[in-house]
Motif scaffolding. Structure first.
Motif, short mmCIF file in Angstrom:
data_model
loop_
_atom_site.label_atom_id
_atom_site.label_comp_id
_atom_site.label_asym_id
_atom_site.label_seq_id
_atom_site.Cartn_x
_atom_site.Cartn_y
_atom_site.Cartn_z
N UNK A 266 -2.08 55.58 -40.46
CA UNK A 266 -2.20 55.08 -39.09
C UNK A 266 -0.92 54.34 -38.67
N UNK A 267 -0.44 53.48 -39.54
CA UNK A 267 0.76 52.69 -39.23
C UNK A 267 1.98 53.60 -39.11
N UNK A 268 2.08 54.59 -39.99
CA UNK A 268 3.23 55.50 -39.94
C UNK A 268 3.21 56.34 -38.66
N UNK A 269 2.03 56.83 -38.27
CA UNK A 269 1.93 57.60 -37.03
C UNK A 269 2.28 56.74 -35.82
N UNK A 270 1.83 55.49 -35.82
CA UNK A 270 2.13 54.60 -34.71
C UNK A 270 3.63 54.31 -34.63
N UNK A 271 4.29 54.21 -35.77
CA UNK A 271 5.73 53.96 -35.79
C UNK A 271 6.50 55.15 -35.25
N UNK A 272 6.13 56.35 -35.71
CA UNK A 272 6.78 57.55 -35.19
C UNK A 272 6.59 57.69 -33.69
N UNK A 273 5.39 57.37 -33.21
CA UNK A 273 5.10 57.46 -31.77
C UNK A 273 5.93 56.43 -30.99
N UNK A 274 6.04 55.22 -31.53
CA UNK A 274 6.82 54.20 -30.84
C UNK A 274 8.28 54.63 -30.69
N UNK A 275 8.86 55.16 -31.75
CA UNK A 275 10.27 55.57 -31.69
C UNK A 275 10.45 56.70 -30.68
N UNK A 276 9.43 57.55 -30.51
CA UNK A 276 9.51 58.63 -29.52
C UNK A 276 9.55 58.09 -28.09
N UNK A 287 7.36 45.17 -37.71
CA UNK A 287 5.97 45.50 -38.04
C UNK A 287 5.04 45.01 -36.94
N UNK A 288 5.36 43.87 -36.34
CA UNK A 288 4.52 43.34 -35.26
C UNK A 288 4.55 44.26 -34.04
N UNK A 289 5.72 44.86 -33.75
CA UNK A 289 5.82 45.83 -32.66
C UNK A 289 4.82 46.96 -32.86
N UNK A 290 4.73 47.45 -34.06
CA UNK A 290 3.87 48.59 -34.36
C UNK A 290 2.40 48.19 -34.35
N UNK A 291 2.09 47.02 -34.88
CA UNK A 291 0.70 46.56 -34.86
C UNK A 291 0.22 46.38 -33.42
N UNK A 292 1.10 45.92 -32.53
CA UNK A 292 0.72 45.80 -31.11
C UNK A 292 0.44 47.17 -30.50
N UNK A 293 1.25 48.17 -30.91
CA UNK A 293 1.03 49.53 -30.42
C UNK A 293 -0.35 50.05 -30.85
N UNK A 294 -0.72 49.77 -32.08
CA UNK A 294 -2.03 50.21 -32.60
C UNK A 294 -3.14 49.52 -31.81
N UNK A 295 -2.98 48.24 -31.56
CA UNK A 295 -4.01 47.50 -30.80
C UNK A 295 -4.14 48.03 -29.38
N UNK A 296 -3.00 48.30 -28.73
CA UNK A 296 -3.03 48.85 -27.38
C UNK A 296 -3.79 50.17 -27.33
N UNK A 297 -3.52 51.01 -28.32
CA UNK A 297 -4.18 52.31 -28.36
C UNK A 297 -5.67 52.18 -28.59
#
Length: 300
Positions: A266-276, A287-297
């Protein structure tokens, strides 16, 4: 007494991705190393640049990313690597790679062997093995490496089945995309579904872990604990340059932390999506950037 932080050494190409209106630092091993640094990990890069302005600019870029430059060799005879990027399809960037260039000539030096011996993880790809000298250096380093992560990166015409199989045999963890999995399965006369294809590849090469990225559909992972799949994150894509590399860096970050397979994926997919969603291969994030992305989703 605090345990010694893990050391991750990435090996291979460093280059400039030349876009229609600009150029961006690139090369999968460099991208992975920079993204690992974003997560606060002790990552470093073995590569080679030319004694030219493009090479000096790449060394400056590494320093800005907090990456040491002492393992990046300077080549007096060959130019710094360049890849002409075609971004007409934002979801499927293609490249035309210049050859030969400096990273085709990474030489085996004693300090490299010592560095890899002392590293917890050694990350390598297939592209760097396109030339005899860098290929030989890579094989020598794999002999002394501890835990080996093979980031399959099939860029025609810069690979052969023989070389890819050779590198698969030496790997503990392998990451590739769905198209690469299909190609490898085809080598053995198979046309399996995703899980069967992954099981066949993992068993054939006795891999610890196999991870397959599925673009916007997410990713799948197969290890001793079984098969796990993660759906993708819906984002507005700027470009996908570096998304797969960010995925791998995030995957290694969570793997080293002992996270579960599902949470790691889940974390790896969220990171790849963020960079896109960002321009270029190596935006700054945490890591906090990515955790926020997961929470938003999760709340959408």
């Amino acid at each position: 007494m605090n345990p010694k932080p893990p050391v991750i050494t990435c090996f291979g190409e460093i280059l400039w991705d030349v876009l229609p209106t600009s150029k961006q630092p690139g090369g999968a091993p460099m991208n992975v190393a920079a993204d690992l640094r974003n997560f606060g990990l002790n990552a470093q890069l073995i590569s080679r640049v030319g004694s030219d302005e493009l090479g000096r600019e790449l060394l400056d870029f590494l320093a800005q990313k907090g990456l040491p430059t002492d393992l990046v060799q300077i080549d007096l005879s060959h130019q710094t690597g360049v890849a002409q990027a075609n971004v007409s399809d934002a979801n499927e960037v293609t490249y035309q790679l210049v050859q030969p260039v400096a990273w085709d000539h990474i030489s085996l030096e004693t300090n490299l062997l010592d560095t890899v011996r002392q590293s917890d993880l050694f990350v390598y790809g297939s592209l760097a093995a396109r030339s005899p000298q860098t290929h030989e250096t890579l094989l020598a380093l794999l002999e002394v490496a501890n835990r080996k992560i093979f980031d399959v990166n099939l860029r025609a015409p810069h690979y052969s089945r023989e070389t890819v199989e050779e590198l698969l045999h030496r790997a503990n963890i392998v990451k590739l995309n769905e198209h690469e999995l299909a190609e490898l399965s085809g080598w053995y006369g198979n046309d399996p579904d995703l899980r069967q294809g992954m099981e066949q590849l993992r068993n054939r090469y006795q891999l610890e872990t196999l991870c397959v990225t599925l673009g916007e559909q997410g990713a799948a992972l197969l290890d001793a604990g079984g098969f796990v799949q993660q759906t993708g994150f819906s984002v507005e894509v700027e470009d996908t340059i570096g998304s797969g590399d960010a995925f791998l860096a995030a995957f290694l970050y969570k793997t080293l932390a002992g996270e579960s397979a599902q949470k790691t994926l889940e974390f790896a997919c969220a990171t790849g999506a963020y960079v896109a969603t960002q321009r270029g291969a190596t935006p700054f994030f945490s890591a906090e950037t990515i955790h926020r992305q997961i929470l938003r989703s999760a709340v959408q």
